[in-house]
Scaffold this motif. Structure first.
Motif, short mmCIF file in Angstrom:
data_model
loop_
_atom_site.label_atom_id
_atom_site.label_comp_id
_atom_site.label_asym_id
_atom_site.label_seq_id
_atom_site.Cartn_x
_atom_site.Cartn_y
_atom_site.Cartn_z
N GLY A 1 27.42 19.81 70.12
CA GLY A 1 27.50 20.91 71.03
C GLY A 1 28.78 20.67 71.95
N ASP A 2 29.69 19.74 71.60
CA ASP A 2 30.93 19.44 72.18
C ASP A 2 32.13 20.27 71.40
N MET A 3 32.42 21.31 72.01
CA MET A 3 33.58 22.16 71.06
C MET A 3 34.87 21.33 71.04
N ALA A 4 35.19 20.69 71.91
CA ALA A 4 36.47 19.79 71.75
C ALA A 4 36.46 18.89 70.81
N GLN A 5 35.34 18.12 70.56
CA GLN A 5 35.28 17.15 69.50
C GLN A 5 35.09 18.04 68.16
N CYS A 6 34.44 19.39 68.14
CA CYS A 6 34.40 19.88 66.75
C CYS A 6 35.85 20.40 66.50
N MET A 7 36.69 20.82 67.48
CA MET A 7 38.15 20.99 66.94
C MET A 7 38.75 20.06 66.63
N GLN A 8 38.73 18.88 67.10
CA GLN A 8 39.39 17.73 66.83
C GLN A 8 38.89 17.24 65.17
N ILE A 9 37.94 17.43 64.90
CA ILE A 9 37.49 17.13 63.51
C ILE A 9 38.03 18.24 62.53
N LEU A 10 37.83 19.47 63.01
CA LEU A 10 38.56 20.63 62.09
C LEU A 10 39.90 20.63 62.30
N ARG A 11 40.66 20.04 63.04
CA ARG A 11 42.20 19.85 63.16
C ARG A 11 42.44 18.86 61.92
N ASP A 12 41.59 17.58 62.11
CA ASP A 12 42.19 16.38 61.17
C ASP A 12 41.51 16.13 60.16
N ARG A 13 40.43 16.99 59.58
CA ARG A 13 39.70 16.53 58.42
C ARG A 13 40.50 16.67 57.22
N PRO A 14 40.19 15.94 55.98
CA PRO A 14 40.59 16.18 54.79
C PRO A 14 40.37 17.58 54.34
N GLU A 15 40.92 17.96 53.47
CA GLU A 15 40.80 19.37 52.93
C GLU A 15 39.44 19.35 52.51
N ASN A 16 38.87 18.98 51.60
CA ASN A 16 37.69 18.90 50.97
C ASN A 16 36.44 18.65 51.86
N PHE A 17 36.67 18.20 53.24
CA PHE A 17 35.51 17.59 53.80
C PHE A 17 34.61 19.04 54.63
N LEU A 18 33.41 19.23 54.20
CA LEU A 18 32.79 20.17 54.92
C LEU A 18 32.37 19.95 56.10
N VAL A 19 32.48 20.94 57.16
CA VAL A 19 31.96 21.00 58.50
C VAL A 19 31.35 22.01 58.82
N VAL A 20 29.96 21.91 58.83
CA VAL A 20 29.06 22.92 59.32
C VAL A 20 28.29 22.72 60.78
N SER A 21 27.79 23.86 61.15
CA SER A 21 27.51 23.75 62.72
C SER A 21 26.03 23.24 62.52
N GLY A 22 25.57 22.77 63.58
CA GLY A 22 23.94 22.68 63.69
C GLY A 22 23.35 23.06 64.81
N ASP A 23 24.13 23.98 65.50
CA ASP A 23 23.66 24.67 66.72
C ASP A 23 23.70 26.02 66.52
N ASP A 24 22.66 26.86 66.33
CA ASP A 24 22.68 28.32 65.91
C ASP A 24 23.27 29.14 66.87
N ALA A 25 23.17 29.00 68.14
CA ALA A 25 23.76 29.58 69.26
C ALA A 25 25.20 29.40 69.50
N LEU A 26 25.84 28.35 68.76
CA LEU A 26 27.23 28.35 68.84
C LEU A 26 27.87 28.55 67.41
N VAL A 27 27.42 29.07 66.52
CA VAL A 27 27.83 29.35 65.34
C VAL A 27 29.17 30.07 65.41
N LEU A 28 29.11 31.25 65.81
CA LEU A 28 29.99 32.25 65.96
C LEU A 28 31.39 31.82 66.49
#
Length: 294
Positions: A171-198
């Motif tokens: 639920g930590d958007m800043a943490q999510c954005m850091q992972i998305l910024r720095d992940r390897p190209e083929n590393f899957l990142v999916v949400s586990g929070d239905d209310a935050l998916v959008l």
């Protein structure tokens, strides 16, 4: 094919339906699997926490996995949940569970014993070495009592070959954005929070493993697809309808909330295993009211 390609979109964390005598209801599970696949979900997750796995025996878990393979019959990918806080025991499960038809293994970070970040890293490194399928990390500090930091996630993504992605539910958007910024190209990142998916897809996530899709597969997957296409105006109009449902699903506990919706949709009987109990009467009436007004 990377997990980012094969598990793109909406996965559903399947509930485990029970009969009134407490046994697993495979007839209801068959109906649910058809319901979510026909509703458009891109893949299914069996033996996730939503499936009440802490109360399932090892024999029941294996039977559910085998039944899910047979019922799905190759229509969509299947992810199998194997998680816990005893690394050695999990390694045994990875070596003995029927994983031949699984696309990946979803494994929640260790709960209750609250390891350090180095402990979390070494736990997943050991699981990845033992697993015949790619590991999908699962960070859910609300359940485990310990957050897996972005630094630990990225270290695992870059240093451990058999780790293919993460279900991120901090639920930590800043943490999510850091992972998305720095992940390897083929590393899957999916949400586990239905209310935050959008908003999370707007930040770059590849989809979601959803609870709500058990009850609203067509509406929810359509919303996610609009997000992934970048049509957030259309996605918002769909999501706005479901916001109240998200609140009701998680107001007391999961999966009591979603099982209440599914009971009204005649997908299962409203049975859970202790210590989980059905939704309280007042909230159940709100679920009925939501469905009538929808």
């Amino acid at each position: 094919m990377s997990l980012r390609q094969s598990l793109y979109g909406t996965g559903v964390a399947l509930v485990t339906p029970f009969k009134s005598n407490g046994e697993v209801d495979l007839d209801a599970l068959s109906k649910i699997i058809d319901f979510v696949i026909n509703g458009g979900t891109e893949y299914v997750v069996t033996l996730g926490t939503t499936g009440e796995t802490p109360t399932l025996s090892k024999e029941e878990k294996i039977a559910i996995v085998r039944f899910t393979y047979e019922k799905v019959n190759g229509r969509v990918p299947i992810v199998v949940g194997i998680g816990g806080n005893d690394t050695a025991e999990l390694i045994k499960e990875l070596e003995t569970f029927p994983l031949d038809k699984a696309t990946a293994v979803l494994s929640a970070s260790p709960y209750y014993n609250k390891p350090s970040q180095e402990g979390i890293f070494q736990h997943y490194k050991a699981l990845a070495a033992a697993s015949p399928k790619p590991i999908l990390l699962y960070n859910v500090p609300g359940r485990t009592g310990r957050n897996m930091t972005a630094a630990t996630t990225l270290r695992l993504a870059n240093e451990v070959a058999n780790i293919g992605g993460i279900k991120e539910a901090s639920g930590d958007m800043a943490q999510c954005m850091q992972i998305l910024r720095d992940r390897p190209e083929n590393f899957l990142v999916v949400s586990g929070d239905d209310a935050l998916v959008l908003p999370q897809i707007a930040c770059g996530m590849d989809g979601v493993i959803s609870v709500a899709a058990n009850a609203f597969p067509q509406q929810f997957t359509h919303m996610v697809r609009q997000c992934l296409k970048g049509d957030f105006k259309a996605a918002k109009s769909l999501n706005d309808v479901l916001i109240e449902a998200y609140d009701l699903m998680f107001a007391e506990n999961n999966p009591a909330g979603v099982k209440a919706f599914m009971t009204e949709l005649e997908l299962l009987q409203n049975n859970l295993r202790l210590p989980m109990v059905p939704l309280s009467e007042g909230l159940y009436r709100q679920v009925q009211g939501f469905l009538k007004g929808k």
